[in-house]
Design an enzyme around this catalytic site. Structure first.
Site, short mmCIF file in Angstrom:
data_model
loop_
_atom_site.label_atom_id
_atom_site.label_comp_id
_atom_site.label_asym_id
_atom_site.label_seq_id
_atom_site.Cartn_x
_atom_site.Cartn_y
_atom_site.Cartn_z
N ASP B 6 49.06 42.82 31.64
CA ASP B 6 48.19 42.41 32.82
C ASP B 6 49.14 42.06 34.00
OD1 ASP B 6 45.93 41.60 34.27
OD2 ASP B 6 46.89 39.37 34.27
N SER B 7 48.70 42.02 35.13
CA SER B 7 49.30 41.66 36.35
C SER B 7 50.01 40.38 36.32
CB SER B 7 48.50 41.82 37.51
OG SER B 7 47.42 41.09 37.62
N TYR B 38 48.04 42.84 41.16
CA TYR B 38 47.99 44.36 41.14
C TYR B 38 46.76 44.78 42.24
CZ TYR B 38 51.10 45.15 37.26
OH TYR B 38 52.02 45.21 36.37
N GLY B 39 45.78 43.94 42.35
CA GLY B 39 44.53 44.31 42.88
C GLY B 39 44.74 44.85 44.52
N CYS B 69 43.77 44.66 32.71
CA CYS B 69 43.53 44.28 33.98
C CYS B 69 42.78 45.58 34.51
CB CYS B 69 45.21 44.15 34.49
SG CYS B 69 45.11 44.61 36.53
N ASN B 70 41.87 45.16 35.27
CA ASN B 70 40.88 46.38 35.78
C ASN B 70 41.78 47.10 36.74
OD1 ASN B 70 37.80 45.93 35.09
ND2 ASN B 70 38.75 44.15 34.80
N GLU B 150 43.29 31.55 40.67
CA GLU B 150 44.46 30.96 40.27
C GLU B 150 45.13 29.50 40.69
OE1 GLU B 150 47.64 34.10 40.78
OE2 GLU B 150 46.46 35.30 39.29
N CYS B 182 36.82 42.04 36.90
CA CYS B 182 38.50 41.74 36.79
C CYS B 182 38.42 40.53 36.04
CB CYS B 182 38.29 41.22 38.39
SG CYS B 182 39.98 40.08 38.78
N THR B 183 39.57 40.74 35.35
CA THR B 183 39.76 39.76 34.08
C THR B 183 39.83 38.21 34.67
OG1 THR B 183 42.23 40.31 34.03
CG2 THR B 183 40.55 41.21 32.21
N HIS B 184 39.90 37.93 35.83
CA HIS B 184 39.92 36.54 36.24
C HIS B 184 38.53 36.27 36.41
CE1 HIS B 184 44.17 37.40 37.94
NE2 HIS B 184 44.07 36.15 38.20
#
Lengths: 263, 263
Positions: B6-7, B38-39, B69-70, B150, B182-184
């Site tokens: 992932d990022s 990364y987004g 990570c999308n 985050e 988005c994995t967040h």
């Protein structure tokens, strides 16, 4: 040429300030957009990036290096001066601290910046040294402001609320001077002024850095050849349409972006 | 081992979902914290990073690669499958699209994600293909949500206001299903549900990805050796105390972070 590097887009406020003062001078800008932002990264990683960026600028003709990013300045300026002893290296912290120490009336200075900048404690250490221990710096990290600025939310209600939250502990300390310790923050100057109150002196670190570079060039007129005016040159490690859009909006002119080859 | 990259921190929601379903299995995680996020980066840069991360995981014993990570999935999964033909590579997009296409009642699906994910148009393209053109995907990029997550502002008033702003155009399209692309975002699930309304079906892309990996392992029991239970292993390209704090808060357990050597 004057070489300037930043984590990405923030250093363009320094470019703007320099262009106003040095209109005859061509600037070489490198924005590390492939690894942006720097504010959440560790000192070791920032030293590594700062070295790579400096190498690149020197290889491409820079004679003076401007570190137009508070996080990189906090982590790496001292190390860069050791690594490149013949090269004048300008960081963003000392000029801002000098201005703040000169201007504060009650000796209580506030600092807003990224997590990397705040946790370095450099602003406080330098301010103590410069003032013989007479001033005190209270700092608060504001990690959400860089993304808000990069989204162009300069006057959104959410931005105002978040700035208010971030400066609250500094107001409580009764600081009379606030250092905008991140090159993104000049774009939020009005909101900071509003949330801190009209009496608070704001120190724009981009502006102070530009002043110190101009001062150096005045004192050392032979350090850089005066060339016929040429447009500044912009390199980045990653190109996205959003970057181009924001950069042109900030600088108020069209720019040609070049991408550097990355390993 | 199952290798996951992932990022940075977002992929830990996938780790959590996988650990719940595959409690016997050791996971090898790589978070690219030195270059996160990364987004906001371009497809070319993301393909380069995804290749480097995959190489690293394969060199360190991974037999299966999970792109958690999308943004990286959108930019690089197809290319990674070409580059590593013998390796099962799981991206986060297909499982989420399958779930959304199955669950929508009115054929109108919403997608929230980073700028990189949304501008790839992959969710829409896959959804059209899987449904023979019967469903439509409306997308909105939400670049401020990753930094808010985050920072741990999971239930702040500002976060609620910003989520409301971002989903507004999707509500206006009358979508009945929303992909959290988005994995967040699983960490904001409650706010999304509240702002979309109780009737809206939420698709958690981290959860769907974990299900598809488990399904593959059920069908291919020999693809990975069942080893005695061992703690998962976490590598990052940059270590900061903030990352450690957030990671342990999300996973609900202490983890040992290792840093990879970077060029």
């Amino acid at each position: 040429m004057i070489g300037i590097f930043d984590s990405g887009i923030g250093g363009l406020t320094v470019v703007k300030a320099l262009q106003k003062k040095l209109f005859h001078q061509q600037l070489l800008y490198f924005g590390d957009t492939a690894r942006t932002p720097y504010g959440s990264k560790s000192p070791e990683t920032l030293v590594r990036y700062a070295r790579q960026n400096t190498e690149w600028l020197l290889e491409h003709g820079a004679k003076i290096i401007v570190v137009a990013c508070n996080s990189a300045s906090a982590a790496a300026t001292v190390q860069l001066r050791k690594d490149y002893p013949g090269v004048p290296i300008f960081g963003v912290i000392t000029p801002a601290v000098e201005a703040a120490v000169t201007k504060t009336r009650n000796g209580l200075i506030g600092l807003v910046g990224t997590r990397a900048t705040v946790s370095s404690n450099l602003y406080g250490t330098y301010a103590k040294k410069m003032s013989d221990g007479k001033v005190q710096v209270f700092a608060n990290a504001c990690p959400l402001l860089v993304p808000l600025v990069e989204e162009g939310w300069f006057s959104a209600g959410e931005t105002k609320r978040i700035v208010k939250k971030y400066v609250h502990p500094l107001r409580a300390k009764n600081v009379d001077t606030l250092i905008l310790g991140c090159t993104h923050y000049p774009l939020l100057k009005q909101i900071f002024q509003q949330k801190m109150g009209n009496q608070t002196i704001l120190i724009d670190s981009a502006e102070e850095l530009a002043k110190s570079v101009v001062h150096y060039l005045d004192e050392n007129p032979d350090s850089i050849k005066k060339l016929p005016k040429k447009k500044s040159v912009f390199y980045v490690s990653d190109i996205t349409s959003h970057f181009q859009y924001i950069a042109e909006r900030w600088l108020g002119e069209t720019i040609e972006l070049h991408k550097v080859a990355c390993a």
